[in-house]
Design a protein around this motif. Structure first.
Motif, PDB file in Angstrom:
ATOM      1  N   UNK A  59       0.834  -1.197   0.000  1.00  0.00           N
ATOM      2  CA  UNK A  59       0.000   0.000   0.000  1.00  0.00           C
ATOM      3  C   UNK A  59       0.873   1.253   0.000  1.00  0.00           C
ATOM      4  N   UNK A  60       0.510   2.223  -0.835  1.00  0.00           N
ATOM      5  CA  UNK A  60       1.232   3.493  -0.954  1.00  0.00           C
ATOM      6  C   UNK A  60       2.700   3.261  -1.300  1.00  0.00           C
ATOM      7  N   UNK A  61       2.972   2.292  -2.174  1.00  0.00           N
ATOM      8  CA  UNK A  61       4.349   1.922  -2.496  1.00  0.00           C
ATOM      9  C   UNK A  61       5.125   3.093  -3.083  1.00  0.00           C
ATOM     10  N   UNK A  62       4.564   3.780  -4.060  1.00  0.00           N
ATOM     11  CA  UNK A  62       5.285   4.891  -4.688  1.00  0.00           C
ATOM     12  C   UNK A  62       5.575   6.001  -3.684  1.00  0.00           C
ATOM     13  N   UNK A  63       4.607   6.299  -2.828  1.00  0.00           N
ATOM     14  CA  UNK A  63       4.793   7.343  -1.815  1.00  0.00           C
ATOM     15  C   UNK A  63       5.920   6.964  -0.851  1.00  0.00           C
ATOM     16  N   UNK A  64       5.926   5.712  -0.414  1.00  0.00           N
ATOM     17  CA  UNK A  64       6.991   5.263   0.492  1.00  0.00           C
ATOM     18  C   UNK A  64       8.361   5.351  -0.178  1.00  0.00           C
ATOM     19  N   UNK A  65       8.442   4.956  -1.438  1.00  0.00           N
ATOM     20  CA  UNK A  65       9.734   5.008  -2.138  1.00  0.00           C
ATOM     21  C   UNK A  65      10.202   6.454  -2.317  1.00  0.00           C
ATOM     22  N   UNK A  78      24.017   7.665  -0.353  1.00  0.00           N
ATOM     23  CA  UNK A  78      23.868   7.384  -1.780  1.00  0.00           C
ATOM     24  C   UNK A  78      22.386   7.211  -2.126  1.00  0.00           C
ATOM     25  N   UNK A  79      21.990   7.709  -3.280  1.00  0.00           N
ATOM     26  CA  UNK A  79      20.581   7.610  -3.669  1.00  0.00           C
ATOM     27  C   UNK A  79      20.186   6.151  -3.820  1.00  0.00           C
ATOM     28  N   UNK A  80      19.124   5.714  -3.153  1.00  0.00           N
ATOM     29  CA  UNK A  80      18.697   4.317  -3.302  1.00  0.00           C
ATOM     30  C   UNK A  80      18.233   4.042  -4.726  1.00  0.00           C
ATOM     31  N   UNK A  81      18.562   2.860  -5.225  1.00  0.00           N
ATOM     32  CA  UNK A  81      18.088   2.427  -6.535  1.00  0.00           C
ATOM     33  C   UNK A  81      16.632   1.990  -6.355  1.00  0.00           C
ATOM     34  N   UNK A  86      11.940  -1.423  -5.162  1.00  0.00           N
ATOM     35  CA  UNK A  86      10.575  -1.808  -5.504  1.00  0.00           C
ATOM     36  C   UNK A  86      10.493  -3.320  -5.739  1.00  0.00           C
ATOM     37  N   UNK A  87      11.464  -3.831  -6.497  1.00  0.00           N
ATOM     38  CA  UNK A  87      11.451  -5.258  -6.822  1.00  0.00           C
ATOM     39  C   UNK A  87      11.616  -6.117  -5.573  1.00  0.00           C
ATOM     40  N   UNK A  88      12.484  -5.710  -4.662  1.00  0.00           N
ATOM     41  CA  UNK A  88      12.702  -6.534  -3.473  1.00  0.00           C
ATOM     42  C   UNK A  88      11.492  -6.466  -2.535  1.00  0.00           C
TER      43      UNK A  88
END
Length: 294
Positions: A59-65, A78-81, A86-88
């Protein structure tokens, strides 16, 4: 069906030295994985997000990322990939394979002291039972956070608004709440502005409007609060951000602490004073939140 799943993320960032290994690997969650030299353990130098999972969907995956990346930038990590993260997350949910409520916590630290690679992992688990908190509510105390409401502008080095692993204060205020006979805390700035809970966002209702403390206060951009506003607008309610004082909060028709895993916990008392709980409204809100599939 496993109750706990752990994935080590070997390639958490494209900016850090790479590895020939796969981006992540599942490991035994009961076996030691973290070195004692990791700065996440020794300094709390890292970031995290906890995502609610309902019926096998994050839920709210894009917002969390987005928030994960923002926290990394605030800490000069370092900027997270985000493609790998998302895949993990999705792989962890699939491995957990739980039909009810669950969560995934993702963590990225600065890595081993004097090293050059961040450490990352994703932990998935079945959620605790929060039925009592969602139905009976929580008693809160208001505690001074110790800085002004504009700290995000005046002192950005204090990392207000970043979701970091430095949680000693948040744990301490929980113990203080217990000493005062309460369940949770609402932080107030030193100049008298309502901020947030230690692990939650404050939402309150006044008439046909749902509100939350204003932006630019050095508080987290609430993922669950954003979804609650979506639901409220579907019900025909207005939504707004407001610079909130303790008196404004106390005069509300109802109020909640909302967060990704506990969802919406109605406030039933503030500083030992009973506070109204709208049970039907809360139940409808939580039913919608639990059924979210994005």
């Amino acid at each position: 069906m496993p109750q706990h799943v752990l994935a080590i993320v070997d390639r958490p960032s494209r900016e850090a030295p790479g590895t020939d290994a796969a981006p992540w690997r599942f490991v035994d969650p009961g076996s030691p994985q973290l070195t004692a030299l990791d700065l996440g353990a020794t300094r709390g130098d890292g970031i995290f997000e906890s995502l609610s999972v309902g019926h096998g969907r994050a839920q709210a995956l894009d917002h969390h990322l987005r928030r994960f990346a923002r926290s990394a930038a605030m800490l000069d990590l370092p900027a997270p990939d985000l493609d790998i993260w998302r895949a993990v997350i999705l792989a962890t949910i699939a491995e957990l394979d739980h039909p009810g409520e669950a969560f995934v916590k993702i963590v990225m630290t600065r890595g081993i002291e004097y090293g050059d690679r961040p450490t990352g992992w994703a932990y998935g688990s079945v959620s605790p039972d929060f039925t009592k908190e969602r139905t009976q509510g929580v008693a809160v105390v208001m505690l001074d956070r110790g800085y002004r409401h504009d700290v995000e502008q005046t002192s950005p080095w204090l990392l207000a608004g970043a979701k970091t692993l430095s949680y000693a204060i948040n744990r301490a205020v929980g113990r203080e709440a217990a000493r005062r006979g309460a369940d949770d805390v609402v932080f107030v700035s030193s100049d008298g502005i309502v901020l947030e809970g230690p692990t939650s966002t404050v939402v309150y209702r006044r008439g046909n409007e749902l509100l939350t403390p204003g932006t630019g206060l050095g508080i987290l951009d609430g993922t669950t609060q954003a979804n609650v506003f979506r639901w409220a607008e579907q019900q025909g309610l207005a939504t707004s951000f407001e610079l909130t004082t303790p008196d404004l909060l106390r005069s509300a028709d109802a109020a909640w602490l909302v967060s990704s895993v506990r969802l919406a916990a109605p406030i039933n008392a503030i500083d030992d004073e009973p506070f109204p709980v709208d049970a039907a409204f809360t139940a409808a809100m939580n039913e919608w939140l639990a059924a979210l599939d994005d």
